[in-house]
Design an enzyme around this catalytic site. Structure first.
Site, PDB file in Angstrom:
ATOM      1  N   LYS A 117      -2.333  18.127 -14.658  1.00 10.81           N
ATOM      2  CA  LYS A 117      -2.333  19.595 -14.582  1.00 10.81           C
ATOM      3  C   LYS A 117      -1.484  20.120 -13.430  1.00 10.81           C
ATOM      4  O   LYS A 117      -0.850  21.155 -13.553  1.00 10.81           O
ATOM      5  CB  LYS A 117      -3.768  20.123 -14.452  1.00 10.81           C
ATOM      6  CG  LYS A 117      -4.530  20.030 -15.750  1.00 10.81           C
ATOM      7  CD  LYS A 117      -5.733  20.933 -15.771  1.00 10.81           C
ATOM      8  CE  LYS A 117      -6.361  20.911 -17.156  1.00 10.81           C
ATOM      9  NZ  LYS A 117      -7.576  21.702 -17.255  1.00 10.81           N
ATOM     10  N   LYS A 201      -2.501  15.562 -25.610  1.00 14.09           N
ATOM     11  CA  LYS A 201      -3.700  16.116 -26.252  1.00 14.09           C
ATOM     12  C   LYS A 201      -3.536  17.587 -26.607  1.00 14.09           C
ATOM     13  O   LYS A 201      -2.776  18.314 -25.948  1.00 14.09           O
ATOM     14  CB  LYS A 201      -4.938  15.890 -25.376  1.00 14.09           C
ATOM     15  CG  LYS A 201      -5.073  16.793 -24.187  1.00 14.09           C
ATOM     16  CD  LYS A 201      -6.515  16.781 -23.675  1.00 14.09           C
ATOM     17  CE  LYS A 201      -6.684  17.902 -22.652  1.00 14.09           C
ATOM     18  NZ  LYS A 201      -8.019  18.353 -22.444  1.00 14.09           N
ATOM     19  N   LYS A 204      -5.510  24.083 -24.578  1.00 16.92           N
ATOM     20  CA  LYS A 204      -5.406  25.551 -24.518  1.00 16.92           C
ATOM     21  C   LYS A 204      -4.153  25.982 -23.792  1.00 16.92           C
ATOM     22  O   LYS A 204      -3.571  27.018 -24.076  1.00 16.92           O
ATOM     23  CB  LYS A 204      -6.571  26.125 -23.700  1.00 16.92           C
ATOM     24  CG  LYS A 204      -7.925  25.972 -24.285  1.00 16.92           C
ATOM     25  CD  LYS A 204      -8.899  26.797 -23.430  1.00 16.92           C
ATOM     26  CE  LYS A 204     -10.318  26.329 -23.592  1.00 16.92           C
ATOM     27  NZ  LYS A 204     -10.692  25.280 -22.626  1.00 16.92           N
TER      28      LYS A 204
HETATM   29  N1  AQP Z   1      -7.697  17.619 -27.495  1.00 19.06           N
HETATM   30  C1  AQP Z   1      -9.008  17.421 -27.360  1.00 19.06           C
HETATM   31  N2  AQP Z   1      -9.651  16.555 -28.166  1.00 19.06           N
HETATM   32  C2  AQP Z   1     -10.996  16.357 -28.058  1.00 19.06           C
HETATM   33  N3  AQP Z   1     -11.757  17.037 -27.155  1.00 19.06           N
HETATM   34  C3  AQP Z   1     -11.142  17.903 -26.346  1.00 19.06           C
HETATM   35  N4  AQP Z   1     -11.592  18.714 -25.369  1.00 19.06           N
HETATM   36  C4  AQP Z   1     -10.559  19.428 -24.854  1.00 19.06           C
HETATM   37  N5  AQP Z   1      -9.422  19.101 -25.460  1.00 19.06           N
HETATM   38  C5  AQP Z   1      -9.737  18.159 -26.403  1.00 19.06           C
HETATM   39  C6  AQP Z   1     -12.990  18.796 -24.977  1.00 19.06           C
HETATM   40  O1  AQP Z   1     -13.379  20.148 -25.033  1.00 19.06           O
HETATM   41  C7  AQP Z   1     -14.356  20.377 -24.028  1.00 19.06           C
HETATM   42  C8  AQP Z   1     -14.002  21.597 -23.251  1.00 19.06           C
HETATM   43  O2  AQP Z   1     -12.780  21.389 -22.556  1.00 19.06           O
HETATM   44  P1  AQP Z   1     -12.348  22.429 -21.458  1.00 19.06           P
HETATM   45  O3  AQP Z   1     -11.913  23.669 -22.062  1.00 19.06           O
HETATM   46  O4  AQP Z   1     -13.416  22.586 -20.486  1.00 19.06           O
HETATM   47  O5  AQP Z   1     -11.195  21.747 -20.669  1.00 19.06           O
HETATM   48  P2  AQP Z   1     -10.009  20.859 -21.079  1.00 19.06           P
HETATM   49  O6  AQP Z   1     -10.485  19.497 -21.444  1.00 19.06           O
HETATM   50  O7  AQP Z   1      -9.073  20.923 -19.934  1.00 19.06           O
HETATM   51  O8  AQP Z   1      -9.445  21.562 -22.385  1.00 19.06           O
HETATM   52  P3  AQP Z   1      -8.011  22.094 -22.606  1.00 19.06           P
HETATM   53  O9  AQP Z   1      -7.922  22.676 -23.947  1.00 19.06           O
HETATM   54  O10 AQP Z   1      -7.025  21.028 -22.298  1.00 19.06           O
HETATM   55  O11 AQP Z   1      -7.922  23.272 -21.589  1.00 19.06           O
HETATM   56  P4  AQP Z   1      -6.802  23.565 -20.521  1.00 19.06           P
HETATM   57  O12 AQP Z   1      -5.512  23.519 -21.272  1.00 19.06           O
HETATM   58  O13 AQP Z   1      -7.163  24.922 -20.016  1.00 19.06           O
HETATM   59  O14 AQP Z   1      -6.892  22.509 -19.502  1.00 19.06           O
HETATM   60  C9  AQP Z   1     -14.422  19.111 -23.175  1.00 19.06           C
HETATM   61  O15 AQP Z   1     -15.536  18.360 -23.595  1.00 19.06           O
HETATM   62  C10 AQP Z   1     -13.168  18.386 -23.520  1.00 19.06           C
HETATM   63  O16 AQP Z   1     -13.306  16.995 -23.404  1.00 19.06           O
END
Ligand code: AQP
Length: 339
Positions: A117, A201, A204
């Site tokens: 990140k 992956k 968001k």
């Molecule tokens: N690609 C993914 N596949 C499976 N699980 C996922 N999670 C996130 N992306 C995937 C799971 O969703 C839950 C919430 O995640 P989060 O929003 O708290 O943070 P994150 O993992 O950082 O998700 P993003 O989408 O990647 O957000 P940004 O881009 O803002 O950092 C968690 O259980 C995560 O494992």
């Protein structure tokens, strides 16, 4: 779930940092509703985590409500599970500080999500982003939660939570005070990859909206995104082994399998030798079928933001009642005056 000396309790959270996507749904949300029937569950909207990167104050509140609506629309029942915003329960930040003093910098330095990140500009990343996994340990352990339904990307952070719990128990000679929480990551939706690049992956914060299926996407949009999804020049494989060099196709098969709740083997068998012109529309239809009811329900919940706020604030009171005696014990264990 395996036995521990602690009563099973489930905790998980999602950041209100943008639109929820299929990865969040399959990796986390879909499991939330199932678990609430078996265990005491707390599902947090982790707004303190969201602000580790810039969030526009004018949109943070609305994004918080959107995550709550997604929880409710995915079947989380506030009469069964506690849903609340992290910032309303002080135990998270208090315990995070104590854990900042327990965790070692070497442990936090190894966290790959920070490296991903922060990118090349780590010096300019917030201190909050760096200590994010310590706050995550506090989120879980403020409730002595034993199980954490998350996607595979969170496995390393869960390991850190276990290390912190173990070190606290050892340092203060309170064996078993904190449980060593387990990640629940099973299932084909545990690692949903970007539709534009099968090696990163679905996220968001990916600048390309075509990389993900948002829970708020219309049926037309879902069809369009799957049509555009990156594949290759081949046809659908007949065996798992044929997928080792085909990450995008592998990902689409996992998504199909997670949505249809069929094994990958069954999905591979059904589409063996078919072209993507046949597979992609079938996948899009399936996704629309499964996601459209959630999207409709989400907008219904979002139409009554007062009700969402009422549910979240009531949830925060319940969460605080569980955490407060645990934090009181932590203060006493550390040896603070007046405890
Ligand atoms: N690609 C993914 N596949 C499976 N699980 C996922 N999670 C996130 N992306 C995937 C799971 O969703 C839950 C919430 O995640 P989060 O929003 O708290 O943070 P994150 O993992 O950082 O998700 P993003 O989408 O990647 O957000 P940004 O881009 O803002 O950092 C968690 O259980 C995560 O494992």
């Amino acid at each position: 779930m395996t036995n521990t000396t602690h009563t099973p309790r489930v905790f998980s959270g999602v950041q209100p940092s943008g639109a929820m996507h299929l990865g969040n749904y399959l990796g986390a949300l879909k499991k939330f509703a199932v678990l609430q029937h078996k265990h005491e569950c707390l599902y947090c909207i982790v707004d303190l985590h969201a602000i580790t990167v810039w969030q526009d104050p004018a949109v943070l509140k609305q994004q918080t409500r959107e995550i709550a609506a997604a929880y409710l629309a995915s079947g989380v029942d506030p009469k069964k599970a506690i849903i609340y915003p992290q910032s309303r329960v002080k135990a998270h930040t208090e315990l995070a500080w104590y854990f900042n003093c327990v965790a070692r910098t070497g442990w936090v330095n190894r966290m790959t999500q920070f490296k991903d990140k922060a990118g090349k500009n780590a010096e300019r990343a917030s201190v909050g982003l760096y200590t994010y996994p310590v706050l995550q340990a506090a989120d879980i352990l403020a409730f002595k939660a034993t199980h954490v339904p998350v996607g595979e990307d969170q496995k390393q952070h869960l390991e850190l939570s276990r290390d912190i719990a173990q070190k606290f128990n050892n340092d203060f000679n309170v064996p078993d005070f904190f449980p060593l929480p387990e990640a629940l990551t099973q299932g084909p939706g545990a690692r949903v990859m970007s539709l534009r690049d099968g090696t990163s992956k679905m996220s968001k914060s990916d600048p390309s909206d075509n990389s993900r299926i948002n829970l708020t996407d219309s049926a037309e949009m879902i069809v369009k995104k799957f049509k555009k999804a990156k594949t290759d020049m081949g046809v659908m494989p007949g065996h798992e082994e044929d997928l080792s060099q085909r990450p995008e196709v592998d990902n689409l098969i996992s998504i199909y399998s997670a949505l249809s709740e069929e094994s990958r083997e069954t999905v591979i068998g059904r589409f063996e030798g078919k072209g993507f012109g046949e597979f992609k529309p079938a996948l899009a239809d399936l996704a629309v079928d499964k996601l459209a009811p959630i999207t409709t329900l989400m907008s219904r919940y979002l139409a009554d933001s007062e009700e969402i706020d009422r549910i979240l604030l009531a949830g925060a009171d319940k969460a605080a009642q569980i955490a407060e005696p645990i934090i009181a014990d932590v203060r006493k264990t550390i040896g603070f005056l007046g405890t």
